[in-house]
Design a protein around this motif. Structure first.
Motif, short mmCIF file in Angstrom:
data_model
loop_
_atom_site.label_atom_id
_atom_site.label_comp_id
_atom_site.label_asym_id
_atom_site.label_seq_id
_atom_site.Cartn_x
_atom_site.Cartn_y
_atom_site.Cartn_z
N THR A 50 94.69 140.00 53.86
CA THR A 50 93.54 139.58 54.66
C THR A 50 92.26 139.62 53.83
O THR A 50 91.43 138.70 53.89
CB THR A 50 93.39 140.50 55.89
OG1 THR A 50 94.62 140.50 56.63
CG2 THR A 50 92.27 140.04 56.79
N VAL A 51 92.10 140.67 53.04
CA VAL A 51 90.91 140.78 52.19
C VAL A 51 90.87 139.63 51.17
O VAL A 51 89.81 139.02 50.94
CB VAL A 51 90.89 142.15 51.47
CG1 VAL A 51 89.82 142.18 50.39
CG2 VAL A 51 90.67 143.26 52.47
N ARG B 111 85.80 132.69 50.93
CA ARG B 111 84.49 132.14 51.31
C ARG B 111 83.52 132.16 50.13
O ARG B 111 82.53 131.43 50.12
CB ARG B 111 83.90 132.93 52.48
CG ARG B 111 83.53 134.37 52.18
CD ARG B 111 83.23 135.11 53.46
NE ARG B 111 83.02 136.53 53.24
CZ ARG B 111 81.82 137.09 53.08
NH1 ARG B 111 80.74 136.34 53.12
NH2 ARG B 111 81.70 138.38 52.87
N PHE B 112 83.81 133.00 49.12
CA PHE B 112 82.95 133.01 47.94
C PHE B 112 83.29 131.88 46.96
O PHE B 112 82.51 131.57 46.08
CB PHE B 112 83.08 134.36 47.21
CG PHE B 112 82.42 135.49 47.92
CD1 PHE B 112 81.03 135.66 47.88
CD2 PHE B 112 83.16 136.41 48.65
CE1 PHE B 112 80.41 136.69 48.54
CE2 PHE B 112 82.55 137.45 49.32
CZ PHE B 112 81.18 137.59 49.27
N PHE B 113 84.48 131.31 47.11
CA PHE B 113 84.94 130.31 46.14
C PHE B 113 85.03 128.91 46.73
O PHE B 113 85.52 128.00 46.07
CB PHE B 113 86.33 130.71 45.61
CG PHE B 113 86.34 132.05 44.93
CD1 PHE B 113 85.97 132.18 43.61
CD2 PHE B 113 86.70 133.20 45.63
CE1 PHE B 113 85.98 133.40 42.98
CE2 PHE B 113 86.70 134.44 45.01
CZ PHE B 113 86.33 134.55 43.69
N GLU C 29 83.06 125.80 49.31
CA GLU C 29 81.88 125.30 50.01
C GLU C 29 82.12 123.88 50.50
O GLU C 29 82.30 122.99 49.66
CB GLU C 29 80.65 125.35 49.09
CG GLU C 29 79.36 125.04 49.78
CD GLU C 29 79.02 125.97 50.93
OE1 GLU C 29 79.26 127.19 50.79
OE2 GLU C 29 78.57 125.47 51.97
N PRO C 30 82.21 123.60 51.78
CA PRO C 30 82.04 124.56 52.88
C PRO C 30 83.23 125.51 53.02
O PRO C 30 84.33 125.20 52.52
CB PRO C 30 81.91 123.65 54.09
CG PRO C 30 82.70 122.44 53.71
CD PRO C 30 82.48 122.24 52.25
N VAL C 31 82.99 126.60 53.70
CA VAL C 31 84.06 127.58 53.90
C VAL C 31 85.08 127.01 54.90
O VAL C 31 84.70 126.54 55.97
CB VAL C 31 83.47 128.90 54.46
CG1 VAL C 31 84.59 129.91 54.72
CG2 VAL C 31 82.44 129.46 53.50
N PRO C 32 86.37 127.01 54.55
CA PRO C 32 87.40 126.47 55.46
C PRO C 32 87.40 127.19 56.80
O PRO C 32 87.15 128.40 56.88
CB PRO C 32 88.70 126.71 54.69
CG PRO C 32 88.30 126.86 53.27
CD PRO C 32 86.95 127.47 53.28
N LEU D 44 87.76 131.84 60.86
CA LEU D 44 88.46 132.42 62.01
C LEU D 44 89.05 133.78 61.67
O LEU D 44 88.97 134.72 62.47
CB LEU D 44 89.57 131.47 62.46
CG LEU D 44 89.11 130.15 63.09
CD1 LEU D 44 90.30 129.26 63.41
CD2 LEU D 44 88.29 130.41 64.36
N LEU D 45 89.61 133.88 60.47
CA LEU D 45 90.19 135.16 60.05
C LEU D 45 89.10 136.22 59.94
O LEU D 45 89.30 137.38 60.35
CB LEU D 45 90.91 134.99 58.71
CG LEU D 45 91.55 136.27 58.14
CD1 LEU D 45 92.67 136.76 59.05
CD2 LEU D 45 92.08 136.04 56.74
N GLU D 46 87.95 135.83 59.41
CA GLU D 46 86.85 136.78 59.27
C GLU D 46 86.36 137.25 60.65
O GLU D 46 86.07 138.42 60.86
CB GLU D 46 85.71 136.11 58.51
CG GLU D 46 84.71 137.09 57.94
CD GLU D 46 83.80 136.43 56.94
OE1 GLU D 46 83.29 137.13 56.07
OE2 GLU D 46 83.60 135.20 57.00
#
Length: 333
Positions: free
Chosen positions: A140-141, A147-149, A151-154, A159-161
């Motif tokens: 999960t981590v 999200r750091f790699f 853009e835009p974040v999928p 949703l997982l976050e």
């Protein structure tokens, strides 16, 4: 005091100091932010390819399936379809249960002597729970860090976050996966330190990755909830690395971030050459990925060289008259 875990702990502390002092005192952001990550990725990819090719080249001429139940044989005997699969479909189900739910670890037992000196076996459920929590929290981590790699974040990452922080505790919201990862890593460490039998067989190579993972989790928690870092600059650095346009962001990110990144790089480079490689090895394990059908199919070693044999029929043809004279029974008169 166990020398193995002290050596590993000191090694991780030295790594921490190297990165923190290197960035904060010597200004080596380019080294720890760009050069080391690229070297770590190269070592990881090269190491994984080397290990996979090495395993794939190992000859496995026979079925050496690890079984946990009755093999398929006669029609009136009930076989264990998943504990001793005889078909490819059964192997796939068995592998899925092993990879997703650690089924063999679920059935693990530990031996104990009671007060009367009688040997008994106890279900080792806590190891299974700890391992399951650790691996799923780690996964999960890893996915959250996409999200750091990107853009835009999928959307699945968002949703997982959201799901990971559904308890809505604190600001910023506490992500459960980070807490569970740290707790599970501490459990695995304490198990190796406090249980005498496990401690006896534990090496420095067993403690080092655990200390490293604890360091990664701790520095991650520090950055998110306590010391704070420039998240925008961290993403700028990460995006530069994955697009092969690396640059150190102006204004700085924070020494703890570079320590966190350095720990991740060390783990990445260490991964293929350690026991952690069981993640890839389980797919190539012949004790798991082969059907146990030795009673249904005769497996012949394909590497056997041709051997000139002398059959009994040939032997009898050669010595039949002498065998009859000696009174020995023969199959053909």
């Amino acid at each position: 005091m166990n020398v193995n875990y002290m050596v590993s702990l000191i090694a991780v502390i030295v790594l921490f100091l190297l990165a923190y002092v290197g960035v904060e005192a010597a200004g080596l952001q380019f080294l720890f932010g760009i050069i080391v990550p690229y070297l770590a990725v190269i070592a990881f990819i090269g190491g994984v390819i080397y290990r996979i090719v090495d395993w794939a080249r190992s000859p496995v001429p026979f079925r050496i399936t690890t079984t946990g139940g009755q093999q398929k044989s006669l029609p009136w005997i009930q076989p264990a379809q998943f504990d001793n699969p005889s078909t490819t479909a059964g192997v796939i189900v068995r592998m899925a249960l092993e990879i997703l739910f650690f089924r063999s670890l679920f059935r693990n037992t530990s031996a104990h002597l009671d007060k009367a000196g009688k040997l008994s076996y106890i279900w080792e459920k806590w190891l299974w729970l700890g391992a399951l929590a650790f691996h799923y929290a780690f996964l999960t981590v890893l996915v959250r860090h996409l999200r750091f790699f990107t853009e835009p974040v999928p959307l699945p990452v968002k949703l997982l976050e959201t799901l990971d922080g559904f308890l809505q505790i604190g600001i910023p919201v506490i992500q459960l996966s980070g807490v569970v990862l740290l707790a599970a890593a501490l459990f695995l460490l304490l198990r190796r330190v406090l249980i005498p039998q496990v401690k006896y067989i534990s090496l420095a190579a067993d403690f080092f990755p655990i200390f490293l993972l604890i360091g990664i989790a701790l520095t991650g928690i520090l950055m998110r909830y306590f010391t704070k870092i420039n998240v925008i600059a961290a993403k700028e650095l990460a995006m530069g690395l994955v697009t092969f346009h690396p640059s150190i962001p102006q204004g700085g990110i924070g020494g703890i971030f570079y320590v966190h990144l350095f720990f991740v790089c060390i783990l990445l480079a260490y991964f293929p050459f350690s026991k952690l490689m069981h993640m890839g090895g389980i797919f190539l394990s012949p004790t798991r990925n082969m059907p146990g059908n030795t009673r249904a199919i005769r497996h012949v070693n394909p590497w056997n060289y041709p051997v000139k044999v002398h059959t009994y029929e040939e032997y009898e043809d050669e010595f039949r008259e002498k065998m009859i004279e000696a009174g020995l029974p023969v199959e053909k008169e």
